[in-house]
Design a protein around this motif. Structure first.
Motif, mmCIF file in Angstrom:
data_model
loop_
_atom_site.group_PDB
_atom_site.id
_atom_site.type_symbol
_atom_site.label_atom_id
_atom_site.label_comp_id
_atom_site.label_asym_id
_atom_site.label_seq_id
_atom_site.Cartn_x
_atom_site.Cartn_y
_atom_site.Cartn_z
ATOM 1 N N GLY A 164 0.812 -1.202 0.000
ATOM 2 C CA GLY A 164 0.000 0.000 0.000
ATOM 3 C C GLY A 164 0.841 1.244 0.000
ATOM 4 N N ARG A 165 0.183 2.382 0.034
ATOM 5 C CA ARG A 165 0.918 3.653 0.002
ATOM 6 C C ARG A 165 1.800 3.815 1.232
ATOM 7 N N LYS A 166 1.297 3.457 2.397
ATOM 8 C CA LYS A 166 2.071 3.633 3.619
ATOM 9 C C LYS A 166 2.464 2.312 4.264
ATOM 10 N N ASP A 167 1.625 1.293 4.085
ATOM 11 C CA ASP A 167 1.871 0.028 4.768
ATOM 12 C C ASP A 167 1.933 -1.130 3.781
ATOM 13 N N GLN A 168 2.782 -2.080 4.123
ATOM 14 C CA GLN A 168 2.844 -3.336 3.393
ATOM 15 C C GLN A 168 2.210 -4.408 4.287
ATOM 16 N N TRP A 169 1.114 -5.037 3.750
ATOM 17 C CA TRP A 169 0.389 -6.025 4.543
ATOM 18 C C TRP A 169 0.779 -7.428 4.103
ATOM 19 N N PHE A 170 0.738 -8.356 5.056
ATOM 20 C CA PHE A 170 1.160 -9.717 4.786
ATOM 21 C C PHE A 170 -0.070 -10.626 4.715
ATOM 22 N N LEU A 171 -0.387 -11.115 3.496
ATOM 23 C CA LEU A 171 -1.476 -12.088 3.346
ATOM 24 C C LEU A 171 -1.070 -13.444 3.924
ATOM 25 N N ALA A 172 0.210 -13.745 3.851
ATOM 26 C CA ALA A 172 0.754 -14.959 4.475
ATOM 27 C C ALA A 172 2.116 -14.601 5.053
ATOM 28 N N HIS A 173 2.464 -15.144 6.204
ATOM 29 C CA HIS A 173 3.743 -14.817 6.842
ATOM 30 C C HIS A 173 4.286 -16.063 7.539
ATOM 31 N N GLN A 174 5.365 -16.567 7.007
ATOM 32 C CA GLN A 174 6.031 -17.734 7.593
ATOM 33 C C GLN A 174 7.372 -17.293 8.146
ATOM 34 N N GLY A 175 7.625 -17.639 9.409
ATOM 35 C CA GLY A 175 8.900 -17.296 10.040
ATOM 36 C C GLY A 175 8.880 -15.955 10.727
ATOM 37 N N THR A 176 7.743 -15.269 10.799
ATOM 38 C CA THR A 176 7.617 -13.997 11.502
ATOM 39 C C THR A 176 6.186 -13.838 11.996
ATOM 40 N N ARG A 177 6.061 -13.109 13.116
ATOM 41 C CA ARG A 177 4.721 -12.840 13.657
ATOM 42 C C ARG A 177 4.134 -11.536 13.119
ATOM 43 N N GLU A 178 4.952 -10.769 12.470
ATOM 44 C CA GLU A 178 4.473 -9.474 11.955
ATOM 45 C C GLU A 178 3.486 -9.691 10.807
ATOM 46 N N ILE A 179 2.497 -8.821 10.733
ATOM 47 C CA ILE A 179 1.543 -8.876 9.618
ATOM 48 C C ILE A 179 1.534 -7.562 8.823
ATOM 49 N N ARG A 180 2.428 -6.633 9.239
ATOM 50 C CA ARG A 180 2.478 -5.342 8.542
ATOM 51 C C ARG A 180 3.852 -4.713 8.760
ATOM 52 N N ALA A 181 4.279 -3.924 7.758
ATOM 53 C CA ALA A 181 5.537 -3.189 7.871
ATOM 54 C C ALA A 181 5.427 -1.901 7.057
ATOM 55 N N PRO A 182 6.241 -0.883 7.370
ATOM 56 C CA PRO A 182 6.179 0.365 6.590
ATOM 57 C C PRO A 182 6.613 0.131 5.142
ATOM 58 N N SER A 183 5.841 0.654 4.218
ATOM 59 C CA SER A 183 6.144 0.431 2.793
ATOM 60 C C SER A 183 7.464 1.057 2.369
ATOM 61 N N GLU A 184 7.774 2.242 2.879
ATOM 62 C CA GLU A 184 8.962 2.962 2.419
ATOM 63 C C GLU A 184 10.253 2.255 2.819
ATOM 64 N N HIS A 185 10.203 1.374 3.833
ATOM 65 C CA HIS A 185 11.413 0.680 4.295
ATOM 66 C C HIS A 185 11.430 -0.777 3.851
ATOM 67 N N SER A 186 10.585 -1.115 2.881
ATOM 68 C CA SER A 186 10.479 -2.520 2.499
ATOM 69 C C SER A 186 11.417 -2.868 1.338
ATOM 70 N N PHE A 187 11.898 -4.112 1.355
ATOM 71 C CA PHE A 187 12.641 -4.657 0.221
ATOM 72 C C PHE A 187 11.745 -4.674 -1.026
ATOM 73 N N CYS A 188 10.474 -5.020 -0.823
ATOM 74 C CA CYS A 188 9.571 -5.237 -1.960
ATOM 75 C C CYS A 188 9.332 -3.965 -2.760
ATOM 76 N N ALA A 189 9.215 -2.818 -2.069
ATOM 77 C CA ALA A 189 8.997 -1.559 -2.783
ATOM 78 C C ALA A 189 10.174 -1.268 -3.703
#
Length: 501
Positions: free
Chosen positions: A61-86
């Motif tokens: 998303g514009r501000k947040d990256q949401w996790f539809l599936a997450h293996q190996g972490t409990r997080e379900i969201r991270a800031p978009s601007e600091h993501s590898f994926c962006a």
């Protein structure tokens, strides 16, 4: 390294703000409600392919990256601007990206997830593309570098991302269908409630299966219980035999021509009058009708009202003929008794008024029955100086039909006008005592009524038997078994009336 950071950050911001990409994301996933187990297998396969401890299926998303599936972490969201994926989406031109060691790559080395916990080192990601826009990723991470990655693993990761994109799209289409079905269901329920409230029966005839089904008013109008689908044959037999052939012929014509069916029939069991409308709704590949939709409206009240109107018109026609004959007789007899035009008009107008009063009462009651009390007041009140003080009535509850009301009305009129001119109603001290009793004579109800005048001038019976007397005694001739007898006694006129009811 810092000289290279600024362009990367600008590219990431441009990707995150891209209107087409955000629009595609909004369509594919209007609201993120949390991880979806349907994507867990995708993340698991990605982790297994790369022997990586962390795997994600993400939406960017514009501000947040949401996790539809997450293996190996409990997080379900991270800031978009600091993501590898962006950064992968911004720089890979739609292709997968592999980062062997993030500490050695200026695009990722300064990210918080690299410099601090969990201190990520390896990354491989493929864009999740929907409607031509990269709205997320399938990616894996490791806290250790991966110096070599087999090319076929990258291809498999791309295939997993394509699979995840298809799943996103299928789930959104399923969601839209569910919403549409819910809207349709609500509309159908609202439609059914509206039809029920309006007492409109709706029905469907499955022509190929020969089955007719409908809503609750449909079965209620036909008088069929329990309310459940029935054969077309049973539906036709639910139509009154007198109306069945015409109804079936019209339905067959509508089936054959595709034109609208329109018919009026009675239900065999309930006797209700139903107005039916309908037409073919579906045809098969060969043009044969398969589904017929129809509605029925209960028009019984209207039909009964129309029938009452027809009966009233026939009754009125009969009454008008009788009244005209009576008027001719009254005119002839009145002329025989006087040659003075003024006296003729006074006498004749009074008798016309008497007929008019009786007809008015009958018309107000749709030519049914009227109460004797009403007739007495209408015919006598105009000739009494004080109706309440001069008219004493003792009576049973009596209802009169049209012929009885008209005939008795003329009798009362003649008695009242005679009393006003010569008898008890000509002086304030005079009084008329009326007694009306209903007796059973040989299983027939008979009205016995007396008119007795007291307190008026002495009566001279000589010369008192004029046309009025004749009219009094003959006004009930149309009612078999009736009679009127008048006595001109010195103390007051007495009339005895007998009339079968």
């Amino acid at each position: 390294m810092k000289d290279n950071v600024q362009p990367v950050e600008l590219e990431v911001a441009a990707v995150l703000d891209m209107p087409d990409r955000l629009a595609a994301l909004a369509v594919a996933m209007p609201t993120f409600t949390g991880p979806d187990p349907d994507f867990d297998d995708v993340a698991g396969l990605a982790a297994e392919l790369f022997s990586a401890p962390i795997a994600l299926v993400t939406l960017l998303g514009r501000k947040d990256q949401w996790f539809l599936a997450h293996q190996g972490t409990r997080e379900i969201r991270a800031p978009s601007e600091h993501s590898f994926c962006a950064r992968m989406i911004a720089q890979s031109a739609g292709e997968p990206m592999v980062v062997a060691d993030a500490l050695e790559d200026f695009r990722f080395a300064d990210l918080p997830s690299v410099t601090a916990e969990p201190r990520l080192r390896f990354y491989a990601g493929a864009p999740l593309v929907v409607d031509g826009q990269a709205i997320g990723t399938v990616c894996v991470f490791d806290v250790k570098p991966h110096n070599t990655v087999a090319p076929d693993l990258v291809l498999r990761l791309k295939q997993l991302a394509s699979l995840a994109a298809s799943l996103v799209k299928l789930k959104e289409e399923a969601r839209r269908r569910t919403l549409a079905a819910e809207v349709l269901s609500r509309d159908e329920k609202r439609h059914a409630l509206a039809l029920d409230a309006a007492n409109v029966a709706s029905w469907l005839w499955d022509v190929s299966a020969g089955v007719v089904s409908g809503n609750e008013p449909f079965y209620r109008m036909l008088g069929i219980a329990p309310a459940k689908p029935m054969s077309a044959r049973k539906f036709f037999t639910a139509v009154h035999p007198a109306d069945r052939k015409v109804t079936i012929d019209r339905l067959r014509s509508a089936l054959a021509t595709g034109k609208e069916y329109d018919g009026l029939f009675r239900a065999a069991k309930s006797g209700r009058w139903l107005l039916g409308r309908g037409r073919v709704h579906e045809w098969d590949a060969e043009g044969r009708p398969t589904v017929f939709l129809g509605i029925n409206v209960d028009v019984t009240d209207g039909q009964l009202a129309a029938e009452r109107t027809r009966l009233l018109l026939r009754e009125l026609n009969h009454r008008v003929k009788n009244t005209l004959a009576m008027l001719q007789s009254l005119a002839r007899q009145t002329l025989r008794q006087t040659s003075d035009p003024v006296e003729f008009m006074d006498s004749f107008a009074g008798r016309l008024q008497s007929l008019s009063e009786a007809h008015g009462l009958l018309s107000d009651h749709e030519w049914g029955v009227i109460h004797l009390k009403m007739l007495l007041q209408k015919q006598i009140a105009p000739y009494a100086m004080d109706y309440e003080g001069q008219i004493e009535i003792h009576k049973d509850e009596v209802e009169l039909g049209p012929d009885q009301a008209v005939g008795l009305g003329l009798v009362l009129h003649e008695l009242a006008t005679n009393a006003r001119k010569y008898g008890a109603l000509s002086v304030r001290s005079g009084k008329v005592v009326i007694t009306a009793r209903v007796l059973n004579e040989e299983d027939q109800r008979v009205l016995n009524m007396t008119w007795h005048e007291v307190g008026g001038p002495p009566v001279d019976p000589v010369g008192r038997r004029g046309f009025g007397s004749v009219l009094i005694e003959r006004s009930l001739d149309k009612i078999l078994g009736s009679s009127v007898h008048v006595e001109y006694l010195p103390k007051g006129v007495t009339a005895v009336i007998r009339m079968p009811l």
